[in-house]
Design an enzyme around this catalytic site. Structure first.
Site, PDB file in Angstrom:
ATOM      1  N   GLY B  39      -0.412 112.130 -56.686  1.00 14.93           N
ATOM      2  CA  GLY B  39       0.522 112.746 -56.650  1.00 14.93           C
ATOM      3  C   GLY B  39       0.961 113.500 -55.245  1.00 14.93           C
ATOM      4  CG  LEU B  40       5.155 114.139 -53.822  1.00 13.60           C
ATOM      5  CD1 LEU B  40       6.363 114.899 -54.406  1.00 13.60           C
ATOM      6  CD2 LEU B  40       5.177 113.152 -52.507  1.00 13.60           C
ATOM      7  CB  SER B  41       1.059 117.390 -50.161  1.00 11.63           C
ATOM      8  OG  SER B  41       0.296 118.702 -49.989  1.00 11.63           O
ATOM      9  N   GLY B  42       0.701 119.435 -53.174  1.00 10.54           N
ATOM     10  CA  GLY B  42       1.477 120.762 -53.745  1.00 10.54           C
ATOM     11  C   GLY B  42       1.896 120.274 -55.275  1.00 10.54           C
ATOM     12  CB  CYS B  43       1.944 117.310 -57.378  1.00  8.45           C
ATOM     13  SG  CYS B  43       0.437 116.498 -57.415  1.00  8.45           S
ATOM     14  N   GLY B  44      -0.309 119.864 -57.550  1.00 13.57           N
ATOM     15  CA  GLY B  44      -1.108 120.472 -58.569  1.00 13.57           C
ATOM     16  C   GLY B  44      -2.189 119.687 -58.763  1.00 13.57           C
ATOM     17  CE  LYS B  45      -3.240 115.299 -54.822  1.00 13.78           C
ATOM     18  NZ  LYS B  45      -2.092 115.975 -54.033  1.00 13.78           N
ATOM     19  CB  SER B  46      -6.675 119.998 -56.069  1.00 12.17           C
ATOM     20  OG  SER B  46      -7.857 120.476 -55.832  1.00 12.17           O
ATOM     21  CB  SER B 130      -4.449 108.070 -53.848  1.00 16.65           C
ATOM     22  OG  SER B 130      -4.223 108.733 -55.146  1.00 16.65           O
TER      23      SER B 130
END
Lengths: 223, 223
Positions: B39-46, B130
């Site tokens: 997902g986009l940077s800042g989407c919360g994946k981490s 990714s």
């Protein structure tokens, strides 16, 4: 944008609930470390590493063995393996052959992956000739102190050559393989390996037991 | 050359006592797989990946989280990080920047390492933007069927940009970062992700619980 409790998501603080290496080691019941087996082709590193892996597994330890079989097909694939999916230019740049830099990068990546396994609280075993002292020392240097356990599986060249399990010495002697360790490329013996195993005079299972005993003495494994 | 039982070592058959993936999964009490957060940077994946990692850890699962923090300093280090130890030419060849091929190789190596963790019976979580479908599909293709679980953490660009936890969108808008996903480089949404998480409208812990429930439904985790 209402969140699932009716609040504003933009105000939510996105905390990380990280699991630490210590958490993972506590769950495993042992410390993570790298058991780095090194030695000539045919010295028995892979056999001994597999035997150690099995003994650790039977004790309930979390382990993984990195060797040519699982590394050279994926992470450190040759250019030819990468070309179909990634194209020729990519394969040329990132595929690993057997040149000097390629071998250095091969060992560097294996060390970096072993480091990740250690962070995961796992005992990572590696079985690669890894003939150059500088490359092994570079892996030692990236790991926290004490986490790199260098295991030199020693056997005279004649013994290794007489075993020649893959017929590689024969090919090297015939000039079909160039730069083969022990024949026309040096093996740089570890100067101060944590463990030295004499594979010409001892059975693999006895050598594996030596490694387990060392891990217990070093406090990496319960006695 | 007498071995430790007085026999001839050259006659000894050097068997491998390999521990199989199935052995390791039995010991872990669950299957290995890759939870690939994208997902986009800042989407919360981490954040969500860390929350899932924590929940799995608390259930006694063997897990590991691969993210920029532990990958970009070692395995996929930038040229500048490699140069001191390996020299400029080596660093230029094997160091990873942010060019198109570099990003492709970054994801390829992460996939290959995730595959090794899966072989070790571990649930590997990865949290990388990714952005390219082709790169994610290439990772899926190298893994055994069913082992790649693509998790799309979706949030509108405006939401991600308003969060901007690392100030990267600001820099990208100012032209200080080129080729930034969502701004001047595309994010290719997964077409058929195994799991779709809506991060603009749900809390991270609720999204993490969705992942656990999915793993149970899919039989990867005991209910």
């Amino acid at each position: 944008m209402a969140d699932d409790r009716g609040g504003e998501v933009v105000d939510v603080r996105w905390h990380a609930h990280a699991v630490s290496r210590e958490d993972r080691e506590r769950a495993a019941g042992h410390r993570g470390c790298v058991l780095w087996f090194t030695g000539l082709s045919g010295c028995g590193k892979s056999t001994v590493a597999n035997a150690v892996d099995r003994l650790l597994y039977e004790r309930g330890c979390r382990t993984f063995l990195l060797d040519g079989d699982n590394v050279r097909h994926g992470l450190n694939a040759a250019p030819a393996l990468l070309e179909a999916r990634h194209g020729a230019e990519f394969a040329r740049r990132f595929g690993l052959g057997f040149g000097s830099q390629d071998r250095e990068e091969n060992i560097r990546r294996i060390g970096a992956v072993a480091e990740l396994f250690v962070q995961a609280g796992i005992i990572a075993l590696t079985a690669f000739i890894s003939p150059y002292r500088r490359d092994r020392d570079a892996v030692r240097a990236v790991l926290p102190a004490g986490d790199f356990v260098e295991i030199y599986v020693r056997a005279p060249l004649e013994v290794c050559e007489s075993r020649d399990p893959k017929g590689l010495y024969k090919k090297a002697r015939a000039g079909e393989i160039k730069g083969f360790t022990g024949i026309d490329d040096p093996y740089e013996e570890p100067l101060q390996p944590e463990i030295m195993l004499e594979s010409a005079s001892h059975q693999p299972d006895a050598l594996a037991a030596e490694v387990i005993a060392w891990l217990q003495r070093a406090g990496k494994l319960a006695a």
